[in-house]
Design a protein around this motif. Structure first.
Motif, PDB file in Angstrom:
ATOM      1  N   ASP A 284       0.853  -1.183   0.000  1.00 15.79           N
ATOM      2  CA  ASP A 284       0.000   0.000   0.000  1.00 15.79           C
ATOM      3  C   ASP A 284       0.890   1.235   0.000  1.00 15.79           C
ATOM      4  OD1 ASP A 284      -2.862  -0.628   0.048  1.00 15.79           O
ATOM      5  OD2 ASP A 284      -2.412  -1.719   1.888  1.00 15.79           O
TER       6      ASP A 284
ATOM      7  N   TRP B 299     -11.494   0.337   3.442  1.00 14.17           N
ATOM      8  CA  TRP B 299     -10.446  -0.500   2.879  1.00 14.17           C
ATOM      9  C   TRP B 299      -9.457   0.361   2.110  1.00 14.17           C
ATOM     10  CZ3 TRP B 299     -10.981  -5.828   3.713  1.00 14.17           C
ATOM     11  CH2 TRP B 299     -12.226  -6.231   4.204  1.00 14.17           C
ATOM     12  N   THR B 300      -8.207  -0.095   2.039  1.00 14.66           N
ATOM     13  CA  THR B 300      -7.238   0.587   1.190  1.00 14.66           C
ATOM     14  C   THR B 300      -7.526   0.219  -0.261  1.00 14.66           C
ATOM     15  OG1 THR B 300      -5.590  -1.186   1.118  1.00 14.66           O
ATOM     16  CG2 THR B 300      -5.487   0.324   3.006  1.00 14.66           C
TER      17      THR B 300
ATOM     18  N   THR C  65      -7.212  -3.547  -0.861  1.00  6.85           N
ATOM     19  CA  THR C  65      -8.077  -4.433  -0.059  1.00  6.85           C
ATOM     20  C   THR C  65      -7.527  -4.808   1.298  1.00  6.85           C
ATOM     21  OG1 THR C  65      -7.309  -6.525  -1.072  1.00  6.85           O
ATOM     22  CG2 THR C  65      -9.112  -5.368  -2.175  1.00  6.85           C
ATOM     23  N   ARG C  66      -6.805  -3.913   1.939  1.00  5.80           N
ATOM     24  CA  ARG C  66      -6.506  -4.107   3.355  1.00  5.80           C
ATOM     25  C   ARG C  66      -7.486  -3.293   4.177  1.00  5.80           C
ATOM     26  NH1 ARG C  66      -1.209  -4.172   1.375  1.00  5.80           N
ATOM     27  NH2 ARG C  66      -0.037  -6.000   2.025  1.00  5.80           N
TER      28      ARG C  66
ATOM     29  N   GLN D 284      -8.553  -0.649   6.562  1.00  6.52           N
ATOM     30  CA  GLN D 284      -7.904   0.590   6.966  1.00  6.52           C
ATOM     31  C   GLN D 284      -8.453   1.113   8.287  1.00  6.52           C
ATOM     32  OE1 GLN D 284      -8.257   4.068   4.310  1.00  6.52           O
ATOM     33  NE2 GLN D 284      -6.044   4.111   4.262  1.00  6.52           N
TER      34      GLN D 284
END
Length: 201
Positions: A135, A194-195, A198-199, A201
């Protein structure tokens, strides 16, 4: 990281280059600080962060990243009386015990080489596995650094590519309490943002 000699000194039967300083810390404890020249320090970092069996060009890249990180973070722990820790909080350093001819060659052949952006050393962060994609610094730390952008990674074979960690409700409540957040009984946990990659956040 200080200039010093290359003669080995030992602590707990483990040899290190340079010399030692013992400085007071909090609550009657103390820090044991290895005062060592930068290039000698890197000889104890590179094999701790990359297996010496890896290709030489990979080890050179690690040496340059580790050197850049050390220079960019010089005096990061100044209030504690030293520059960097010897663990993952900065970069792993294990002294002469793990030195290897291949990693020493990588350090020596890249001497004085660092990564810069706008004529300043970058904060050359590195990791064991990104989970397939990084990211951007903006998404992670709120800082827009052009040299830390989200890019695909090829680390699917890394041992920590997939991992799992389980927390009890009490674990979560206790961790939040340490941050002075008391939410009472946890009924549900729902990601809300989400970032780009797809992490949560």
């Amino acid at each position: 990281l200080l200039e010093g000699n290359s003669s080995p000194v030992s602590i707990n039967q483990k040899p290190y280059r340079g010399s030692w300083a013992i400085i007071p810390a909090n609550e009657g404890s103390f820090h044991v600080v290895n005062q060592v020249m930068l290039e000698d320090y890197l000889k104890g970092v590179v094999p701790a962060e990359s297996p010496a069996s890896w290709p030489l060009e990979s080890l050179k890249a690690q040496a340059i990243a580790a050197r850049t990180y050390a220079i960019a973070n010089w005096e990061k722990r100044k209030e504690m009386g030293f520059d960097l820790t010897a663990d993952q909080s900065d970069q792993v350093y294990r002294g002469m015990l793990i030195e290897d001819a291949a990693t020493n060659q990588a350090v020596e052949s890249t001497r004085n080489s660092i990564l810069v952006y706008q004529n300043r050393p970058i904060n050359a962060l590195f990791f064991a596995s990104s989970g397939g994609h990084t990211d951007s610094a903006k998404e992670v730390w709120g800082m827009d650094l052009p040299y830390i952008q989200g890019v695909p990674d090829v680390d699917q074979a890394a041992p920590h590519y997939h991992w799992q960690k389980t927390f009890s409700e009490a674990d979560i409540r206790q961790a939040l309490k340490k941050m002075n957040i008391d939410i009472g009984t946890i009924q549900h946990i729902q990601p809300i943002q989400w970032t780009a990659f797809t992490r949560v956040q």
